[in-house]
Every structure is written in structure tokens, then in C-alpha cells.
Design an enzyme around this catalytic site. Structure first.
Site, PDB file in Angstrom:
ATOM      1  N   SER A 274      -6.252   6.341  -2.209  1.00 45.62           N
ATOM      2  CA  SER A 274      -7.539   6.148  -1.729  1.00 45.62           C
ATOM      3  C   SER A 274      -7.745   7.413  -0.739  1.00 45.62           C
ATOM      4  O   SER A 274      -7.107   8.199  -0.425  1.00 45.62           O
ATOM      5  CB  SER A 274      -7.230   5.033  -0.700  1.00 45.62           C
ATOM      6  OG  SER A 274      -6.898   5.218   0.313  1.00 45.62           O
TER       7      SER A 274
ATOM      8  N   SER B 179      -8.713   7.037   2.396  1.00 48.17           N
ATOM      9  CA  SER B 179      -9.009   6.601   3.908  1.00 48.17           C
ATOM     10  C   SER B 179      -8.127   7.521   4.850  1.00 48.17           C
ATOM     11  O   SER B 179      -8.634   7.624   5.991  1.00 48.17           O
ATOM     12  CB  SER B 179      -7.991   5.263   4.049  1.00 48.17           C
ATOM     13  OG  SER B 179      -6.591   5.657   3.795  1.00 48.17           O
TER      14      SER B 179
ATOM     15  N   SER C 216     -11.608   3.087   6.263  1.00 47.58           N
ATOM     16  CA  SER C 216     -10.114   2.999   6.318  1.00 47.58           C
ATOM     17  C   SER C 216      -9.876   1.490   6.662  1.00 47.58           C
ATOM     18  O   SER C 216     -10.507   1.117   7.895  1.00 47.58           O
ATOM     19  CB  SER C 216      -9.579   3.945   7.299  1.00 47.58           C
ATOM     20  OG  SER C 216      -8.166   3.618   7.405  1.00 47.58           O
TER      21      SER C 216
ATOM     22  N   LYS D 124      -1.193   6.245   7.129  1.00 51.39           N
ATOM     23  CA  LYS D 124      -2.168   6.556   8.254  1.00 51.39           C
ATOM     24  C   LYS D 124      -1.498   7.174   9.353  1.00 51.39           C
ATOM     25  O   LYS D 124      -0.609   7.808   9.305  1.00 51.39           O
ATOM     26  CB  LYS D 124      -2.479   4.985   8.725  1.00 51.39           C
ATOM     27  CG  LYS D 124      -2.988   3.805   7.829  1.00 51.39           C
ATOM     28  CD  LYS D 124      -4.434   4.371   7.321  1.00 51.39           C
ATOM     29  CE  LYS D 124      -4.618   2.948   6.150  1.00 51.39           C
ATOM     30  NZ  LYS D 124      -5.994   3.355   5.511  1.00 51.39           N
TER      31      LYS D 124
END
Length: 214
Positions: free
Chosen positions: A35, A37, A172, A80
């Protein structure tokens, strides 16, 4: 091929498999980025190596990019950036991150665009400066494309928990929405991109191969 040769080959295969398992379990593990994010730091189609050793010698730090088990489904891995440590307070006000009541510093870094599922996305880059535990700052890029998640409540981070945010701040799904990550669920720190595939153009991104992750 005689019996002895077959046995030797099987032994070599078993040793190789055991070594691969040890490396994957204790030293390093590969992951694929599915993804956007973490854009611009990580792109969809990046393949990364995660260091599973460092956190045996030091605690996670603000600014580290980490892989962890998603708290709401521990069969799923997320990646993250750590922005909040145990005992911190964290809040986002008008798109700016506040740690322990103090705003992080920002400086403009130009425009940025990318294509996601055939749609052109445009935004502005900023350097964000996160305070380190023992002094100094960690400088990294974030991307702003809108206002989603730009204003939050004050989060008080409990013991042994961490607060995570994606660098693509308005795209995100992170701690702003689902809460904290347990220390025991952090797999390791992302270190390097070893391959990258552009799914939109169906070509490798050679310039990203062996790029260190900041």
C-alpha cells in the site's frame, strides 16, 4: 546417482533450509509493500529487508520505520514510522505533530505526485523533525495530500506501547485510528529496499534497489 550422493545432497538441502529458517526467525526477514501509506519513503512494490537484531540491544526510537503485527489482526503485518514512545503524549493539530505538548519542526520540500490504481495523486512534501530520546532530531520526509487525520485527540501512550504513523499522512490507517502497538509485536526495523517493482508501468525501479530506508 548413487545412494551416497543422494544422501549428501539431502543433508546439504536440510542444512540450507535450517540456516534459512534461523536467519528468517532471528536475524532478517523480507517484506513486500502492498500500500501507499508510507509514500514517499516506501512505494507500492518495494521489497524490503527488516533487521530483527537491533531491538535486542536498544529500544525502538522515534523516527524508526518498523514492521509490526497489526493490533486488530495479528495475522497481518503493517509498516509505519514510530512517532510516540511509552509515556509520551501525542496529538495532531492542523496536520502538525505535537509530542509532549511541543510541535515538531517542519520545512517545505517541494511538490510530489504518484499514481495509485490508475489515479493521479498530488501533494506537498515536508521535512519533519522528530525529537530523539537522548537529544537531537530525526529528519525524514512526509507527504500531505489533504486533511484526513489532521486533527486528533491527545493520546497518552501507556507503558510498553508505541504510536505509529504513516509518512503519507492523509492516506495512512495508523495509530490515529486504531491505537497503540505493543512492544512485543514489533518485528524489527526496516533497513533496505532490495528490489522494487512499478506495478503501474510493469517495470523494475532500478534506482530504488539497495536504497537505505530513512
Amino acid at each position: 546417482m548413487n545412494r551416497e550422493k543422494i544422501v549428501e545432497n539431502l543433508k546439504s538441502l536440510i542444512v540450507a533450509l535450517v540456516l534459512a529458517l534461523i536467519i528468517r526467525t532471528f536475524l532478517v526477514q523480507s517484506f513486500h509493500i502492498p500500500s501507499g501509506s508510507m509514500i514517499p519513503t516506501l512505494l507500492v512494490g518495494d521489497f524490503i529487508l527488516v533487521d530483527k537484531v537491533t531491538y535486542h540491544f536498544r529500544e525502538p526510537e522515534r523516527g524508526d520505520v518498523v514492521v509490526f503485527l497489526y493490533p486488530e489482526n495479528r495475522d497481518v503485518y503493517f509498516i509505519k514510522r514510530i512517532v510516540g514512545l511509552p509515556g509520551d503524549t501525542v496529538q495532531v493539530i492542523d496536520g502538525k505533530l505535537y509530542i509532549n505538548g511541543k510541535p515538531c519542526s517542519y520545512s517545505p520540500a517541494g511538490s510530489y505526485s504518484y499514481v495509485e490504481k490508475g489515479t493521479l495523486m498530488k501533494g506537498e512534501l515536508f521535512y519533519e523533525f522528530l525529537p530523539k530520546r537522548k537529544g537531537g532530531e530525526k529528519k525524514h520526509l512526509i507527504l500531505k495530500t489533504g486533511t484526513q487525520g489532521d486533527n486528533t485527540k491527545v493520546f497518552v501512550i501507556p507503558k510498553d506501547k508505541y504510536f505509529m504513523m504513516g509518512d503519507n499522512r492523509n492516506n495512512s490507517y495508523d495509530s490515529r485510528f486504531w491505537g497503540f502497538v505493543d512492544r512485543k509485536n514489533i518485528v524489527g526495523i526496516a533497513r533496505v529496499i532490495f528490489f522494487s517493482w512499478d506495478g503501474e508501468r510493469h517495470l523494475p525501479r532500478f534506482s530504488r534497489i539497495f536504497k537505505l530506508i530513512n
